[in-house]
Scaffold this motif. Structure first.
Motif, PDB file in Angstrom:
ATOM      1  N   PRO A  94       0.835  -1.208   0.000  1.00 44.53           N
ATOM      2  CA  PRO A  94       0.000   0.000   0.000  1.00 44.53           C
ATOM      3  C   PRO A  94       0.865   1.251   0.000  1.00 44.53           C
ATOM      4  N   GLU A  95       0.478   2.255  -0.796  1.00 40.89           N
ATOM      5  CA  GLU A  95       1.216   3.508  -0.856  1.00 40.89           C
ATOM      6  C   GLU A  95       0.876   4.361   0.362  1.00 40.89           C
ATOM      7  N   PRO A  96       1.903   4.878   1.109  1.00 38.85           N
ATOM      8  CA  PRO A  96       1.642   5.639   2.336  1.00 38.85           C
ATOM      9  C   PRO A  96       0.715   6.828   2.127  1.00 38.85           C
ATOM     10  N   GLU A  97       0.881   7.572   0.985  1.00 40.49           N
ATOM     11  CA  GLU A  97       0.033   8.749   0.770  1.00 40.49           C
ATOM     12  C   GLU A  97      -1.435   8.359   0.627  1.00 40.49           C
ATOM     13  N   LYS A  98      -1.691   7.281  -0.134  1.00 38.60           N
ATOM     14  CA  LYS A  98      -3.071   6.845  -0.317  1.00 38.60           C
ATOM     15  C   LYS A  98      -3.644   6.306   0.991  1.00 38.60           C
ATOM     16  N   VAL A  99      -2.803   5.646   1.790  1.00 41.18           N
ATOM     17  CA  VAL A  99      -3.260   5.110   3.073  1.00 41.18           C
ATOM     18  C   VAL A  99      -3.707   6.243   3.995  1.00 41.18           C
ATOM     19  N   MET A 100      -2.866   7.304   4.104  1.00 42.47           N
ATOM     20  CA  MET A 100      -3.207   8.421   4.986  1.00 42.47           C
ATOM     21  C   MET A 100      -4.458   9.139   4.494  1.00 42.47           C
ATOM     22  N   ARG A 101      -4.610   9.292   3.185  1.00 38.89           N
ATOM     23  CA  ARG A 101      -5.797   9.935   2.648  1.00 38.89           C
ATOM     24  C   ARG A 101      -7.040   9.106   2.935  1.00 38.89           C
ATOM     25  N   LEU A 102      -6.922   7.757   2.834  1.00 41.25           N
ATOM     26  CA  LEU A 102      -8.046   6.865   3.119  1.00 41.25           C
ATOM     27  C   LEU A 102      -8.450   6.963   4.585  1.00 41.25           C
ATOM     28  N   ILE A 103      -7.456   7.005   5.486  1.00 40.55           N
ATOM     29  CA  ILE A 103      -7.754   7.090   6.928  1.00 40.55           C
ATOM     30  C   ILE A 103      -8.467   8.389   7.252  1.00 40.55           C
ATOM     31  N   ILE A 104      -7.994   9.492   6.628  1.00 34.35           N
ATOM     32  CA  ILE A 104      -8.566  10.811   6.939  1.00 34.35           C
ATOM     33  C   ILE A 104      -9.970  10.958   6.366  1.00 34.35           C
ATOM     34  N   ASP A 105     -10.166  10.485   5.124  1.00 36.05           N
ATOM     35  CA  ASP A 105     -11.446  10.721   4.437  1.00 36.05           C
ATOM     36  C   ASP A 105     -12.520   9.698   4.768  1.00 36.05           C
ATOM     37  N   GLU A 106     -12.136   8.457   5.051  1.00 32.87           N
ATOM     38  CA  GLU A 106     -13.121   7.394   5.247  1.00 32.87           C
ATOM     39  C   GLU A 106     -13.856   7.584   6.579  1.00 32.87           C
ATOM     40  N   LYS A 107     -15.173   7.629   6.531  1.00 34.18           N
ATOM     41  CA  LYS A 107     -15.984   7.837   7.731  1.00 34.18           C
ATOM     42  C   LYS A 107     -16.108   6.568   8.563  1.00 34.18           C
ATOM     43  N   ASN A 108     -16.050   5.400   7.929  1.00 37.27           N
ATOM     44  CA  ASN A 108     -16.214   4.120   8.624  1.00 37.27           C
ATOM     45  C   ASN A 108     -14.838   3.505   8.860  1.00 37.27           C
ATOM     46  N   PRO A 109     -14.284   3.555  10.108  1.00 37.14           N
ATOM     47  CA  PRO A 109     -12.940   3.019  10.364  1.00 37.14           C
ATOM     48  C   PRO A 109     -12.855   1.517  10.164  1.00 37.14           C
ATOM     49  N   LYS A 110     -13.980   0.797  10.314  1.00 35.83           N
ATOM     50  CA  LYS A 110     -13.919  -0.662  10.171  1.00 35.83           C
ATOM     51  C   LYS A 110     -13.628  -1.061   8.729  1.00 35.83           C
ATOM     52  N   LYS A 111     -14.019  -0.217   7.764  1.00 40.06           N
ATOM     53  CA  LYS A 111     -13.712  -0.491   6.369  1.00 40.06           C
ATOM     54  C   LYS A 111     -12.205  -0.400   6.131  1.00 40.06           C
ATOM     55  N   VAL A 112     -11.572   0.626   6.730  1.00 42.39           N
ATOM     56  CA  VAL A 112     -10.118   0.764   6.619  1.00 42.39           C
ATOM     57  C   VAL A 112      -9.427  -0.391   7.338  1.00 42.39           C
ATOM     58  N   LEU A 113      -9.978  -0.775   8.505  1.00 42.97           N
ATOM     59  CA  LEU A 113      -9.402  -1.872   9.273  1.00 42.97           C
ATOM     60  C   LEU A 113      -9.430  -3.177   8.493  1.00 42.97           C
ATOM     61  N   GLN A 114     -10.506  -3.396   7.710  1.00 41.04           N
ATOM     62  CA  GLN A 114     -10.602  -4.599   6.899  1.00 41.04           C
ATOM     63  C   GLN A 114      -9.502  -4.621   5.826  1.00 41.04           C
ATOM     64  N   ALA A 115      -9.266  -3.460   5.191  1.00 37.45           N
ATOM     65  CA  ALA A 115      -8.186  -3.374   4.197  1.00 37.45           C
ATOM     66  C   ALA A 115      -6.823  -3.597   4.850  1.00 37.45           C
ATOM     67  N   LEU A 116      -6.668  -3.059   6.059  1.00 37.74           N
ATOM     68  CA  LEU A 116      -5.416  -3.232   6.788  1.00 37.74           C
ATOM     69  C   LEU A 116      -5.197  -4.702   7.158  1.00 37.74           C
ATOM     70  N   GLN A 117      -6.278  -5.383   7.562  1.00 38.92           N
ATOM     71  CA  GLN A 117      -6.179  -6.806   7.884  1.00 38.92           C
ATOM     72  C   GLN A 117      -5.711  -7.605   6.669  1.00 38.92           C
ATOM     73  N   GLU A 118      -6.206  -7.242   5.487  1.00 42.03           N
ATOM     74  CA  GLU A 118      -5.812  -7.939   4.266  1.00 42.03           C
ATOM     75  C   GLU A 118      -4.317  -7.718   3.973  1.00 42.03           C
ATOM     76  N   ASP A 119      -3.817  -6.492   4.230  1.00 41.41           N
ATOM     77  CA  ASP A 119      -2.393  -6.225   4.030  1.00 41.41           C
ATOM     78  C   ASP A 119      -1.547  -7.074   4.970  1.00 41.41           C
ATOM     79  N   TYR A 120      -1.968  -7.183   6.241  1.00 41.24           N
ATOM     80  CA  TYR A 120      -1.230  -8.013   7.197  1.00 41.24           C
ATOM     81  C   TYR A 120      -1.282  -9.488   6.800  1.00 41.24           C
ATOM     82  N   ARG A 121      -2.425  -9.942   6.272  1.00 38.04           N
ATOM     83  CA  ARG A 121      -2.545 -11.349   5.863  1.00 38.04           C
ATOM     84  C   ARG A 121      -1.559 -11.655   4.738  1.00 38.04           C
ATOM     85  N   ILE A 122      -1.487 -10.758   3.747  1.00 36.42           N
ATOM     86  CA  ILE A 122      -0.563 -10.959   2.626  1.00 36.42           C
ATOM     87  C   ILE A 122       0.888 -10.979   3.125  1.00 36.42           C
ATOM     88  N   LEU A 123       1.186 -10.093   4.087  1.00 31.24           N
ATOM     89  CA  LEU A 123       2.543 -10.047   4.634  1.00 31.24           C
ATOM     90  C   LEU A 123       2.886 -11.348   5.360  1.00 31.24           C
TER      91      LEU A 123
END
Length: 773
Positions: free
Chosen positions: A624-653
């Motif tokens: 994930p690109e850091p700039e897009k990640v920070m923009r997603l965290i700031i703009d996204e109203k539902n944190p659980k949606k971001v958390l789901q994407a983050l979980q997928e990144d950790y799974r791939i790692l």
């Protein structure tokens, strides 16, 4: 009459021409001195700028960091007494705090690539975002290209005293970097009788680019020497194999230019010595090449002077005739082209010119009024520079004070930082004009409240959503702070109720003098950053919350990070799912959007740390690109949606860590088998020697060898030896004792016993039974 006046013109032109002619002739014979003087001034300015840049942003920062680490109390966690007093979690937390403090000291300096502490007794490296072994640092983080691992260990264990090592080549993120390695032994960090060392990696290319930009001549050369006259850097505009001549620095106390010969060529040398650190900054220019261009200029000047003499003689007479006109014609021309029709034709020529001057001055006043309109912009910029430290204290004089409408520099001030958190209920778009309206509303409300309460203040606009207010304190700080707090509470309530504008305010401590406004602004900025962890507060006072700025802020339970790290390192995808389910519950229980965003930022920071420190096979397209990640965290109203994407990144790692381990295991076993086949006849080969060869523990070697081959390593070596022994017994006439030594046995009895166990008969009996007749 005409001729008399004409010749007066001619004489006047001659005088005007002769004066610059003689000046030009004089300048012709003094070109060298003028150029030398200009070169002196230019070199003095450029080398002084280089000295300021290098020492303020490199030497001062690096050596201050070394002193800070030397005095840091965290070294106690590595003492034997601390190991007994602290459990593993407390020790890990203290190490993590030390990492964060190192990061806070280095992340703003673009010249520092990395900084770490090496603790010999622990064989441990501690950096801004990692704690690792020398081998892992050498292999995965920053690999010194000119060092083997053994030399790297020896380098880490050396003793240093503020030493700079230039052209230290490293490989980081698959890139070859040229750096300067700073090394210093920490006098206070004595652990188990050994001193720890601090190392700072400096970006050499940035300093080289800076030096290339200011080299004063295309064939010039610049050097930087440290306090011990060791060469730190050499930069030349062209490739030149020239060494720095021996210079007695003690005899050149002033800024001057000297000439000397080097390999038959004359050079001009100029240098300056830092009075604080003793570093030398030297500039050299070849004399012949430099004065070659000067000679061209002088010859061209002589040619131009000759041509000018001939042409000017002709032009003088021509222009004298052309410019001779009666003053009455000048008067008529001025009156016909002037806008002021009140100028009467009966006035004398001098009266007409005087009236025109008066008219011109009135135009000048109008121009001044137009310039006055830019005063607020100039004032805001000056205040901005005061807050961010962009203006030197000695640069503030009476003119600046008058521009700012300040009586004196030594007043008492407080800086209040106002951030607009949400104004979507007041404006619908994101244009600059709409945000300018929001800023106008906030500043008008703020001005009204401060003026009503007799607070002298100055507004400074930083951005569309950030406004700073400098408030002068007349009473004591203890009396003024409650008034200011109450004032800002009224402002916040009024803005929310009438304009649906939501703001947060940070109030600094008291500072004395406008030169210290920078520190007040930093206090307000730091204390206002607590709004992410204290979402229910609107006003943040540095005097009350300064302790919270430096204290550890727990966004998640302490075991969360350990569970994530262990799951990724071990490649446990199920563990990732379990820990993220706990994080979801924690976010739901917190019920705070600000806290949720801080947790997500924290988790992504941990992700990038693991991504860069643990061997894995994650591709660039999966990161994930850091700039897009920070923009997603700031703009996204539902944190659980971001958390789901983050979980997928950790799974791939985690999955990529498993793949990498399997690949590394296969490669390692192939190398080990090749090594055993080459060395099995040596009496020195054993489980421990093989483990040392490949920088792994004997336990890990035994386990992975058994997993990959199905045999113990000792049985495998013995099988190779016995098969070789049988071959030698059947194909050669060597004695049993000779064969025993050839396959790695020091005692023939040991070989005989092992052979009999392997084949069921002694070596001599085996030869007797199987040797062809």
């Amino acid at each position: 009459m005409f001729k008399k006046i004409l010749w007066r013109f001619v004489f006047s032109y001659l005088v005007i021409f002769i004066i610059p002619l003689f000046i030009g002739i004089g300048a012709y014979f003094s070109v060298k001195e003028i150029m030398m003087s200009s070169l002196y001034r230019y070199n003095k300015t450029t080398l002084t700028q280089l000295e300021d840049k290098v020492e303020n942003e490199v030497v001062k920062s690096v050596e201050s960091l070394a002193d800070w680490i030397n005095l840091n109390p965290y070294y106690f966690i590595f003492l034997p007494e601390a190991k007994e007093a602290l459990d593993s979690s407390d020790r890990l937390l203290n190490i993590r705090n030390l990492c964060r403090e190192i990061y806070s000291q280095t992340y703003k300096n673009s010249y520092i690539l990395d900084a770490f502490i090496y603790i010999p007794s622990e064989n441990l490296i501690i950096g801004p975002s990692y704690t690792t072994t020398p081998y892992n640092y050498y292999t995965y983080i920053n690999r010194p290209l000119d060092m083997s691992y053994e030399k790297w260990l020896k380098f880490l264990n050396g003793e240093y005293k503020m030493q700079y090592i230039p052209s230290f080549e490293i490989k980081a993120d698959y890139k070859k970097l040229s750096t300067i390695m700073f090394a210093n032994t920490l006098s206070r960090w004595i652990i188990d009788g050994k001193n720890a060392n601090v190392f700072v990696i400096i970006d050499q290319s940035k300093i080289v680019n800076l030096m290339k930009e200011i080299i004063s001549y295309p064939k010039g050369i610049m050097w930087i020497l440290d306090r011990n006259n060791n060469q730190v850097l050499k930069v030349s505009a062209e490739k030149q194999n020239i060494s720095l001549p021996k210079i007695n620095f003690s005899i050149y106390n002033d800024f001057s230019i000297r000439e000397f010969k080097l390999d038959g060529q004359k050079w001009i040398v100029y240098y300056t010595i830092s009075p604080l650190y003793g570093w030398k900054y030297i500039s050299m220019v070849p004399v012949d090449s430099f004065f070659e261009e000067i000679r061209k200029i002088r010859n061209l000047s002589l040619l131009l002077l000759g041509l000018m003499s001939v042409i000017s003689s002709i032009l003088i007479f021509f222009f004298s005739v052309q410019n001779y006109r009666p003053l009455s014609e000048i008067k008529s021309l001025l009156q016909s082209n002037n806008e002021n029709k009140d100028l009467k034709s009966t006035k004398s020529e001098f009266d007409v010119i005087r009236d025109l001057v008066v008219h011109t001055l009135s135009k000048e006043e109008e121009m001044k009024r137009q310039i006055t309109r830019f005063t607020p912009i100039i004032k805001n910029n000056l205040l901005y520079q005061l807050l961010v430290g962009g203006i030197l204290p000695e640069s503030i004089g009476d003119l600046e004070l008058k521009t700012l409408s300040m009586e004196k520099q030594s007043g008492k001030f407080v800086v209040c930082l106002v951030e607009i958190d949400d104004c979507s209920g007041f404006i619908k778009g994101e244009s600059d004009s709409e945000y300018a309206l929001v800023t106008l509303v906030v500043t008008n409300v703020l001005d009204e409240l401060l003026d009503t309460n007799n607070f002298k203040h100055w507004n400074v606009l930083f951005s569309r959503t950030k406004l700073s207010v400098i408030v002068e304190i007349k009473d004591s700080f203890e009396q003024s702070l409650p008034k200011l707090s109450s004032l800002f509470e009224n402002m916040i309530e009024f803005l929310e109720k009438n304009f649906t504008i939501f703001v947060s305010v940070g109030i600094s401590g008291e500072v004395l003098g406008i030169v210290n406004l920078k520190f007040a602004y930093e206090q307000a900025e730091k204390v206002l950053s607590l709004k992410f962890v204290k979402p229910n507060m609107k006003i943040f006072k540095f005097s009350e919350l300064s302790q919270d700025i430096t204290s550890e802020k727990e966004f998640l339970p302490k075991d969360i990070e350990n569970r994530i790290i262990n799951s990724v390192k071990e490649g446990k995808v199920e563990g990732i799912y379990e820990v993220f389910e706990d994080i979801r519950c924690h976010i739901t229980a917190a019920n705070s959007p600000h806290m949720a965003k801080m947790i997500l930022i924290y988790l992504y920071g941990l992700y990038y740390q693991l991504l860069n420190s643990i061997p894995n096979t994650v591709g660039d397209d999966q990161k994930p690109e850091p700039e897009k990640v920070m923009r997603l965290i700031i703009d996204e109203k539902n944190p659980k949606k971001v958390l789901q994407a983050l979980q997928e990144d950790y799974r791939i790692l985690a999955e990529s860590v498993i793949v990498n381990k399997q690949k590394m295991g296969n490669d390692l076993i192939s190398n080990i088998l090749e090594y055993i086949h080459q060395q099995y006849s040596s009496s020195e080969i054993s489980l421990s020697t093989i483990a040392d060869k490949f920088n792994i523990t004997p336990q890990y070697l035994s386990a992975i060898f058994k997993e990959k081959t199905g045999q113990n390593i000792s049985d495998y070596i013995q099988n190779l030896r016995m098969n070789r022994a049988k071959e030698l017994l059947l194909t050669t006439d060597y004695s049993v004792s000779q064969i025993a030594k050839m396959i790695g046995y020091t005692e023939v009895s040991g070989f005989t016993k092992a052979f009999k166990k392997f084949e069921g008969v002694s070596p001599n009996k085996f030869r007797e039974l199987n040797k062809p007749q």
